[in-house]
Design a protein around this motif. Sequence first.
Motif, PDB file in Angstrom:
ATOM      1  N   ALA A  87       5.889   1.100   9.168  1.00 28.19           N
ATOM      2  CA  ALA A  87       5.453   0.644   7.842  1.00 28.19           C
ATOM      3  C   ALA A  87       4.106   1.214   7.422  1.00 28.19           C
ATOM      4  CB  ALA A  87       5.406  -0.884   7.800  1.00 28.19           C
ATOM      5  N   ASP A  88       3.222   1.424   8.381  1.00 30.30           N
ATOM      6  CA  ASP A  88       1.874   1.885   8.027  1.00 30.30           C
ATOM      7  C   ASP A  88       1.720   3.403   8.100  1.00 30.30           C
ATOM      8  OD1 ASP A  88       2.111   2.054  10.764  1.00 30.30           O
ATOM      9  OD2 ASP A  88       0.096   1.306  11.179  1.00 30.30           O
ATOM     10  N   ARG A  89       2.784   4.122   8.286  1.00 28.74           N
ATOM     11  CA  ARG A  89       2.704   5.581   8.390  1.00 28.74           C
ATOM     12  C   ARG A  89       2.612   6.201   7.001  1.00 28.74           C
ATOM     13  NH1 ARG A  89       1.224   4.528  13.015  1.00 28.74           N
ATOM     14  NH2 ARG A  89       2.702   4.461  14.701  1.00 28.74           N
ATOM     15  N   PRO A  90       1.604   7.019   6.766  1.00 23.23           N
ATOM     16  CA  PRO A  90       1.431   7.592   5.431  1.00 23.23           C
ATOM     17  C   PRO A  90       2.451   8.684   5.097  1.00 23.23           C
ATOM     18  CG  PRO A  90      -0.266   8.403   6.907  1.00 23.23           C
ATOM     19  CD  PRO A  90       0.508   7.377   7.664  1.00 23.23           C
ATOM     20  N   VAL A  91       2.896   9.439   6.075  1.00 23.35           N
ATOM     21  CA  VAL A  91       3.890  10.486   5.842  1.00 23.35           C
ATOM     22  C   VAL A  91       5.263   9.861   6.050  1.00 23.35           C
ATOM     23  CG1 VAL A  91       4.751  12.743   6.565  1.00 23.35           C
ATOM     24  CG2 VAL A  91       2.289  12.280   6.592  1.00 23.35           C
ATOM     25  N   ARG A  92       6.065   9.833   4.993  1.00 22.19           N
ATOM     26  CA  ARG A  92       7.321   9.095   4.996  1.00 22.19           C
ATOM     27  C   ARG A  92       8.556   9.981   5.200  1.00 22.19           C
ATOM     28  NH1 ARG A  92       6.015   4.352   6.137  1.00 22.19           N
ATOM     29  NH2 ARG A  92       8.127   3.773   5.583  1.00 22.19           N
ATOM     30  N   ASP A  93       8.386  11.295   5.200  1.00 24.49           N
ATOM     31  CA  ASP A  93       9.523  12.214   5.212  1.00 24.49           C
ATOM     32  C   ASP A  93      10.501  11.987   6.356  1.00 24.49           C
ATOM     33  OD1 ASP A  93       8.460  13.380   2.961  1.00 24.49           O
ATOM     34  OD2 ASP A  93       7.533  15.041   4.045  1.00 24.49           O
ATOM     35  N   PHE A  94      10.000  11.682   7.544  1.00 20.97           N
ATOM     36  CA  PHE A  94      10.869  11.577   8.710  1.00 20.97           C
ATOM     37  C   PHE A  94      11.093  10.139   9.164  1.00 20.97           C
ATOM     38  CE2 PHE A  94       8.862  15.759   8.853  1.00 20.97           C
ATOM     39  CZ  PHE A  94       9.993  16.545   8.771  1.00 20.97           C
ATOM     40  N   VAL A  95      10.633   9.172   8.385  1.00 19.22           N
ATOM     41  CA  VAL A  95      10.771   7.770   8.775  1.00 19.22           C
ATOM     42  C   VAL A  95      12.234   7.381   9.015  1.00 19.22           C
ATOM     43  CG1 VAL A  95      10.473   5.380   7.980  1.00 19.22           C
ATOM     44  CG2 VAL A  95       8.560   6.991   7.900  1.00 19.22           C
ATOM     45  N   PRO A  96      13.178   7.725   8.142  1.00 15.10           N
ATOM     46  CA  PRO A  96      14.562   7.327   8.415  1.00 15.10           C
ATOM     47  C   PRO A  96      15.108   7.884   9.745  1.00 15.10           C
ATOM     48  CG  PRO A  96      14.335   7.890   6.115  1.00 15.10           C
ATOM     49  CD  PRO A  96      13.051   8.296   6.799  1.00 15.10           C
ATOM     50  N   ARG A 140      14.883   7.340  -2.372  1.00 10.20           N
ATOM     51  CA  ARG A 140      15.450   8.254  -1.379  1.00 10.20           C
ATOM     52  C   ARG A 140      15.353   7.653   0.018  1.00 10.20           C
ATOM     53  NH1 ARG A 140      13.979  12.624  -3.608  1.00 10.20           N
ATOM     54  NH2 ARG A 140      11.789  12.486  -3.039  1.00 10.20           N
ATOM     55  N   GLU A 141      14.220   7.030   0.331  1.00 10.72           N
ATOM     56  CA  GLU A 141      14.061   6.379   1.629  1.00 10.72           C
ATOM     57  C   GLU A 141      15.002   5.177   1.754  1.00 10.72           C
ATOM     58  OE1 GLU A 141      10.566   4.059   3.926  1.00 10.72           O
ATOM     59  OE2 GLU A 141      10.088   6.124   3.353  1.00 10.72           O
ATOM     60  N   ASP A 142      15.139   4.398   0.694  1.00 12.01           N
ATOM     61  CA  ASP A 142      16.078   3.268   0.693  1.00 12.01           C
ATOM     62  C   ASP A 142      17.502   3.740   0.993  1.00 12.01           C
ATOM     63  OD1 ASP A 142      14.055   1.496   0.078  1.00 12.01           O
ATOM     64  OD2 ASP A 142      14.657   1.228  -2.011  1.00 12.01           O
ATOM     65  N   ASP A 143      17.909   4.809   0.328  1.00 13.26           N
ATOM     66  CA  ASP A 143      19.250   5.352   0.549  1.00 13.26           C
ATOM     67  C   ASP A 143      19.417   5.829   1.989  1.00 13.26           C
ATOM     68  OD1 ASP A 143      19.838   4.838  -2.109  1.00 13.26           O
ATOM     69  OD2 ASP A 143      19.604   6.937  -2.751  1.00 13.26           O
ATOM     70  N   SER A 157       0.825  -1.199   0.000  1.00 12.30           N
ATOM     71  CA  SER A 157       0.000   0.000   0.000  1.00 12.30           C
ATOM     72  C   SER A 157       0.865   1.257   0.000  1.00 12.30           C
ATOM     73  CB  SER A 157      -0.960   0.006   1.190  1.00 12.30           C
ATOM     74  OG  SER A 157      -0.246   0.076   2.406  1.00 12.30           O
ATOM     75  N   ARG A 158       2.031   1.202   0.640  1.00 11.26           N
ATOM     76  CA  ARG A 158       2.944   2.334   0.641  1.00 11.26           C
ATOM     77  C   ARG A 158       3.500   2.572  -0.747  1.00 11.26           C
ATOM     78  NH1 ARG A 158       8.493   2.680   0.746  1.00 11.26           N
ATOM     79  NH2 ARG A 158       8.967   4.847   0.743  1.00 11.26           N
ATOM     80  N   GLN A 159       3.879   1.503  -1.427  1.00  8.33           N
ATOM     81  CA  GLN A 159       4.430   1.625  -2.768  1.00  8.33           C
ATOM     82  C   GLN A 159       3.423   2.268  -3.710  1.00  8.33           C
ATOM     83  OE1 GLN A 159       7.343   1.557  -3.388  1.00  8.33           O
ATOM     84  NE2 GLN A 159       8.403  -0.360  -3.118  1.00  8.33           N
ATOM     85  N   ALA A 160       2.142   1.954  -3.526  1.00  8.38           N
ATOM     86  CA  ALA A 160       1.111   2.497  -4.401  1.00  8.38           C
ATOM     87  C   ALA A 160       1.000   4.009  -4.239  1.00  8.38           C
ATOM     88  CB  ALA A 160      -0.235   1.837  -4.105  1.00  8.38           C
ATOM     89  N   GLY A 161       1.259   4.530  -3.047  1.00  6.23           N
ATOM     90  CA  GLY A 161       1.103   5.948  -2.791  1.00  6.23           C
ATOM     91  C   GLY A 161       2.363   6.763  -3.022  1.00  6.23           C
ATOM     92  N   GLY A 162       3.520   6.141  -3.061  1.00  8.38           N
ATOM     93  CA  GLY A 162       4.774   6.869  -3.205  1.00  8.38           C
ATOM     94  C   GLY A 162       5.318   6.760  -4.606  1.00  8.38           C
ATOM     95  N   THR A 163       6.262   7.635  -4.900  1.00  4.68           N
ATOM     96  CA  THR A 163       6.905   7.579  -6.209  1.00  4.68           C
ATOM     97  C   THR A 163       8.170   6.747  -6.117  1.00  4.68           C
ATOM     98  OG1 THR A 163       8.286   9.524  -5.820  1.00  4.68           O
ATOM     99  CG2 THR A 163       6.068   9.915  -6.708  1.00  4.68           C
ATOM    100  N   VAL A 164       8.691   6.383  -7.258  1.00  6.78           N
ATOM    101  CA  VAL A 164       9.933   5.616  -7.305  1.00  6.78           C
ATOM    102  C   VAL A 164      11.054   6.441  -6.676  1.00  6.78           C
ATOM    103  CG1 VAL A 164      11.651   4.600  -8.853  1.00  6.78           C
ATOM    104  CG2 VAL A 164       9.214   4.279  -9.306  1.00  6.78           C
TER     105      VAL A 164
END
Length: 95
Positions: A70-79, A33-36, A21-28
């Motif tokens: 994993a279920d957080r919709p806002v990903r900016d501060f996850v790392p 960027r999150e992977d890095d 579900s996260r992949q569906a909402g985010g861009t590549v």
Amino acid sequence: MITMARYIRARISAETDEHSSRQAGGTVADTAREDDAIQAVVERLKNAFSATHSPAEVEAAVVEAYASFADRPVRDFVPVLVERKARTLLSEPSS
């Protein structure tokens, strides 16, 4: 070559369906960027805890911390949050 972030992501997606579900909402680009950023977290923590924890223990702490977001919709501060949580897990005394 598989990066640690992709490996972590694969382990988490095997445990939970939230990843899709996260992949569906985010861009590549967002995912890359999150992977890095997660890869950088793993490397920093391996260096910081090399005297007390094996690389596998550090990676396990990052996997556990990452899974909790994993279920957080806002990903900016996850790392940043993953790094803080993993540091806390690694700093806890062993029982």
